[in-house]
Design a protein around this motif. Structure first.
Motif, short mmCIF file in Angstrom:
data_model
loop_
_atom_site.label_atom_id
_atom_site.label_comp_id
_atom_site.label_asym_id
_atom_site.label_seq_id
_atom_site.Cartn_x
_atom_site.Cartn_y
_atom_site.Cartn_z
N GLU A 163 0.83 -1.20 0.00
CA GLU A 163 0.00 0.00 0.00
C GLU A 163 0.87 1.26 0.00
N THR A 164 0.25 2.38 -0.34
CA THR A 164 0.95 3.67 -0.38
C THR A 164 0.23 4.66 0.54
N PRO A 165 0.78 4.89 1.76
CA PRO A 165 1.97 4.32 2.38
C PRO A 165 1.66 2.97 3.02
N SER A 166 2.69 2.30 3.57
CA SER A 166 2.53 0.97 4.14
C SER A 166 3.21 0.91 5.51
N SER A 212 4.23 0.00 -5.50
CA SER A 212 3.29 0.72 -4.65
C SER A 212 1.93 0.80 -5.33
N ASP A 215 -2.14 2.17 -5.11
CA ASP A 215 -2.75 3.41 -4.65
C ASP A 215 -3.77 3.19 -3.54
N SER A 251 -5.99 -0.40 -8.88
CA SER A 251 -4.54 -0.21 -8.94
C SER A 251 -3.81 -1.55 -8.84
N TYR A 257 6.79 5.00 2.95
CA TYR A 257 6.62 4.83 1.52
C TYR A 257 7.71 3.92 0.96
N GLU A 314 8.38 3.75 -2.17
CA GLU A 314 8.99 4.55 -3.24
C GLU A 314 8.27 5.89 -3.29
N ASN A 315 8.95 6.88 -3.85
CA ASN A 315 8.38 8.23 -4.01
C ASN A 315 7.76 8.76 -2.71
N PRO A 316 8.55 8.91 -1.65
CA PRO A 316 8.02 9.35 -0.37
C PRO A 316 7.43 10.76 -0.41
N GLU A 317 6.35 10.95 0.32
CA GLU A 317 5.74 12.27 0.45
C GLU A 317 6.22 12.86 1.77
#
Length: 397
Positions: free
Chosen positions: A129-132, A149, A151, A161, A361, A363-366
């Motif tokens: 999941e995003t995030p997990s 990841s 959505d 997704s 995350y 990948e691609n952390p917020e």
């Protein structure tokens, strides 16, 4: 006789060991041991909910009546009466779970490691999941997969997704109930769609459910396990409903996978503590959890309400957050330009702690996200901490 001036060893770590990283949460918790720190960081159950006397009496009874068995080696898959109890509690009218489908583990974290060991090869695609959950990312990372990841939105993981990204994936890891870190819950409609999607793709679905009993209102939602016992791997734990110190969890899976997990566990620790399993069975066998869990739900619900009210009062309007219906966490989204790691540094200077969102995350952390936990802090300190945090956020707008 001790050697004089021995040559220091130049430790050569394995490639796998070189890739290991400390848990961000565990590092933050070292700071929060100071009593002056208001910690919203740890995903720790409240000690106020621990049935200390009940556990003491159970250990005493097991040791006095069956001590020689309790202190001996035990079977790898676990204490049979406890496994039978769990199987019965998970079975429904159209989905019977057998004790042979259950293996006890030394906490869910060991379960994640064992699943990674038997299901993941280097380079395997695994969906998260995003995030997990950070602990799952850590456990799986050891086996060097390629994270994919999928959505999420306010209703949880988005099955479409999974359908778009799942071809050839080795597994999907999900927390459908009061997810860590977001507190989101997967809707009933999406549960059926997700299970159907994974079955069609022939992708094993790991349902991690440590928080499922901690719903604030109504009854727990249906388990993914019961929708497809042959394709869902279920993970449960006694950490959140009894105490995490006992380190006792379990995996429910098709028997061929359980047999392979047993082999992996034999190489790790032979078996989970027999004494602990027998004591936990003594605690729960007569229906104690049906009395105890509602008190936890009520306590956590009140704590959550206090934090949500404080956030509404003290956080700027440009900040948004989830409103969990159970569990232990609230997920906060800040304006894009605010880095929660830098915010944490400022908050720690004022004795307030939380967990920045980026490590959750794959990948691609917020970097403008963070996780708050409300269960171990008094209402007065929740208000004080959230007020300080709101002021620090306001200063960065």
């Amino acid at each position: 006789m001790k050697l004089e001036n021995p040559t220091p060893i130049d430790w050569k770590f394995s490639v796998r060991a070189e890739q290991l990283q400390s848990s961000v949460i565990r590092e933050i918790l070292k700071v929060t041991q100071r009593p002056e720190v208001i910690s919203f960081a740890g995903g720790l159950p409240s000690p106020e909910t621990f049935p200390v006397e009940r556990m003491r009496a159970a250990f005493d009874k097991v040791l006095s009546e069956n001590g020689k068995t309790a202190l001996q080696y035990g079977p790898t898959d676990g204490y049979t009466p406890l496994r039978a109890f769990i199987a019965d509690s998970l079975s429904t009218s159209d989905s019977q779970i057998l004790p042979e489908q259950i293996m006890m583990v030394s906490g869910s974290q060991q379960g994640l490691d064992l699943l990674g060991k038997v299901l993941i090869d280097e380079g395997s695609n695994i969906m998260v999941e995003t995030p997990s959950y950070l602990g799952a990312l850590q456990a799986f990372s050891v086996y060097q997969p390629k994270f994919v990841s999928v959505d999420m939105d306010e209703h949880g993981l988005i099955p479409a997704s999974v359908a778009a990204k799942g071809e050839g994936a080795r597994l999907l890891y999900a927390l459908p109930n009061f997810q860590n870190p977001t507190g989101r819950t997967l809707s009933v409609e999406r549960r059926y769609e997700l299970v159907e999607t994974c079955a069609r793709l022939r992708v094993p679905l790991i349902e991690d459910n440590p928080y499922g009993d901690l719903c604030y209102h109504g009854e727990p939602l249906p388990k993914l396990l019961n929708m497809n016992p042959g394709g869902v791997i279920y993970m449960g734990s006694f950490s959140k409903v009894l105490t995490p110190g006992i380190r006792l969890g379990y995996i429910v899976a098709p028997i061929p996978l359980i047999r392979k997990l047993e082999q992996a566990k034999q190489a790790a620790d032979l078996h989970t503590s027999t004494l602990t399993q027998m004591a936990v069975y003594e605690v729960i066998k007569d229906g104690f959890l049906s009395e105890h869990i509602p008190t936890i739900r009520s306590f956590y619900s009140g704590q959550c309400d206090v934090m949500l009210a404080a956030m509404t009062k003290y956080f700027p309007e440009s900040v948004s957050w989830t409103r969990p219906e159970g569990g232990m966490f609230i997920w906060v989204t800040l304006p894009k330009h605010i880095d929660s790691k830098q915010l944490l540094d400022a908050a720690l200077a004022e004795n307030v702690a939380f967990v920045p969102g980026a490590p959750f995350y794959a990948e691609n952390p917020e970097t403008n996200t963070l996780r708050l936990s409300f269960v171990t802090v008094s209402p007065e300190r929740i208000n004080e901490g959230i007020q300080k945090l709101g002021r620090l956020i306001q200063a960065r707008l």
